[in-house]
Design an enzyme around this catalytic site. Structure first.
Site, PDB file in Angstrom:
ATOM      1  N   HIS A  85       0.837  -1.220   0.000  1.00  0.00           N
ATOM      2  CA  HIS A  85       0.000   0.000   0.000  1.00  0.00           C
ATOM      3  C   HIS A  85       0.865   1.261   0.000  1.00  0.00           C
ATOM      4  CE1 HIS A  85      -3.210  -2.809   1.224  1.00  0.00           C
ATOM      5  NE2 HIS A  85      -2.318  -3.262   2.087  1.00  0.00           N
ATOM      6  N   SER A 113      15.016  20.156 -15.269  1.00  0.00           N
ATOM      7  CA  SER A 113      13.926  21.130 -15.350  1.00  0.00           C
ATOM      8  C   SER A 113      14.474  22.421 -15.917  1.00  0.00           C
ATOM      9  CB  SER A 113      13.319  21.378 -13.956  1.00  0.00           C
ATOM     10  OG  SER A 113      12.470  22.507 -13.964  1.00  0.00           O
TER      11      SER A 113
END
Length: 518
Positions: free
Chosen positions: A191, A321
């Site tokens: 999870h 970036s």
């Protein structure tokens, strides 16, 4: 009353000029088009899948050169088999066809296709133009799907072989990674919450297991892919039965011989005009399976990159970036996931195409198949190139991995601590309650104050746990909590991976023509 003075007039004219300039500039910027006499050579849409990503090898499989030269080989195979079975075809005609297999005038074929509004007849005439003696017997008894469908199957088979090679090579690289890190404990996640420890190498075997299952499916399709063969307009072989004056044995022999000449052991048992489009669905489902495996693997790597535990290759001059110069983005893994998402969507198109075929054939299968079959293979080929590249350059950060494991390990070690103290004479229920209280308090410190996990310090200061005070550090060595992970890696590689790599050793020696393009 005084009127407009000269300075006022000049100012007004200047304002008007500025307004006109702004309007003109805005119009230029807002114009969504461009002058047709500029930017020559860049006016037409280019598929980024082909232009930006696809490899030369897979592009060649689906190229016009491959497609239309295969049409000519199929016409030669048909004529050769017909001659062998008694149809009056001369050696000269066959030799002429053989000599002109790769002499294709694409412009002439396009002109004829425009004239006839039929692509196959356009290429029949283009072939006949350079092989005039053979023109009377080219395409004898055949329908368009003889060249169209059989060529699709041949291209699919060639593309599957390329996919197989790259799967095997990726497994080989991942094997080395799994071996290297089979003993490096790492936090497991269920999870995406901390769970029992595993090892970095064991996690890699999960990726490999998926790819092995994909390889089995690829091999199955290669081994079982049938040629359409010689079937006629509705699959009844009526035109060939007429050609051989009702001799059923010769029609059957023709079908078998054409398959042999094209390198196939079998043809599909029965068909309408086309081979069953379920074959396309099966093939695209295999490609989808590879895409699913790749997405899962690269999804894991993207999450690990966020944790700073494992990162994909990053070149010295690579920019993460345009704004944030410090960023190190997992762009190759992201590209895999992006392309994989597209491939995963393709089987639904094939499923709908197969389901909507009426009786012996409808032409609404044609346009979509021209797109999804090549693009499915082109995308998977790029995905496998990227997986190989990523796997070959994965950067592991052991200290970060250990730090994350040690932050959670005290909680996981409590059961072992409990058992040791009980064996030394302690009260299981009293010890369990003490561990529960200490765990809650330690968790509050971690979450509420942002401090390190101090559970072990609390246990070390609690006399209830005196039996383990002198061996606490040894009890929380991460390698003690990975179960059989290292042994599972060894067994998996030895029993599952090595036999596959040994059977396909020749494929490991072949170098790809090109690698990662961007």
């Amino acid at each position: 009353e005084k009127g407009i003075t000269q300075p006022h007039l000049r100012l007004l004219l200047l304002l008007l000029q500025l307004i006109l300039f702004a309007i003109t500039a805005t119009a230029d910027i807002m114009d969504a088009s461009f002058p047709l006499d500029t930017l020559e050579g860049h006016h037409e849409y280019e598929s980024p899948l082909v232009k930006r990503y696809a490899t030369k090898e897979m592009s060649r499989v689906w190229s016009p050169a491959m497609k239309f030269s295969t049409w000519r080989k199929l016409w030669l195979a048909l004529a050769t088999a017909e001659k062998e079975l008694g149809i009056e075809i001369s050696d000269e005609q066959l030799e002429e066809m053989k000599a002109q297999l790769y002499n294709i005038d694409f412009e002439f074929a396009a002109q004829k296709e425009k004239e006839f509004r039929h692509d196959v007849m356009g290429h029949v005439h283009a072939f006949g133009e350079v092989a005039p003696a053979a023109m009377p017997i080219i395409h004898l008894g055949a329908t368009s799907c003889y060249v169209g469908d059989n060529t699709d199957i041949i291209q699919i088979r060639e593309a599957l072989h390329l996919v197989k090679r790259k799967l095997v090579q990726t497994l080989d690289v991942l094997k080395a990674f799994a071996e290297k890190y089979k003993d490096l404990p790492t936090l497991g996640f269920t999870h995406f919450q901390p769970a029992q420890l595993t090892t970095v190498g064991k996690r890699a075997t999960l990726w490999m297991q998926d790819l092995l299952l994909d390889l089995e499916r690829v091999q199955f399709e290669i081994d079982n892919l049938p040629m359409r063969g010689v079937k006629g307009t509705t699959g009844t072989q009526a035109s060939f039965l007429e050609l051989f004056s009702g001799d059923h044995d010769k029609v059957k022999a023709l079908n078998k011989r054409v398959c042999e000449l094209m390198g196939f052991e079998k043809a599909i048992a029965v068909s309408g005009q086309t081979y069953s489009r379920k074959i396309d669905y099966n093939v695209l489902s295999v490609l989808s399976g590879i895409a699913q495996s790749a997405y899962k693997m690269c999804g894991d790597i993207r999450l690990l990159a966020n944790l700073k535990e494992v990162e994909e290759p990053f070149s010295k001059t690579q920019i993460g970036s345009s704004a944030m110069a410090y960023k190190r983005n997992p762009m190759r893994s992201e590209r895999v996931c992006s392309l994989a998402r597209y491939v995963i969507s393709l089987p639904s198109g094939a499923a709908n195409t197969h389901a909507s075929q009426w009786f012996e054939r409808t032409l609404d299968d044609s346009a979509i198949r021209r797109v999804i079959l090549p693009e499915g293979f082109l995308a998977v080929d790029v995905i496998l190139n990227l997986l190989h590249n990523i796997s070959d350059g994965l950067h592991v950060w052991p200290n970060v991995i250990r730090q994350h494991a040690m932050a959670e390990l005290p909680f996981m070690a409590t059961e072992v601590i409990l058992m040791e103290c009980v064996k030394a004479g302690g009260d299981r229920q009293e010890l369990h309650e003490a561990i529960r209280v200490h765990s809650m308090d330690a968790g509050a410190v971690v979450k509420g104050e942002g401090k390190p996990n101090d559970l072990l310090e609390r246990i070390a200061n609690d006399s209830l746990f005196a039996a383990v005070h002198d061996k606490l550090d040894a009890m929380i060595d991460p390698i003690l909590f990975v179960g059989r992970a290292p042994q599972q890696v060894d067994e998996f590689l030895e029993e599952e991976v090595n036999p596959v790599l040994e059977r396909n050793a020749a494929l490991l020696q072949i170098e790809s023509v090109d690698g990662v393009n961007v």
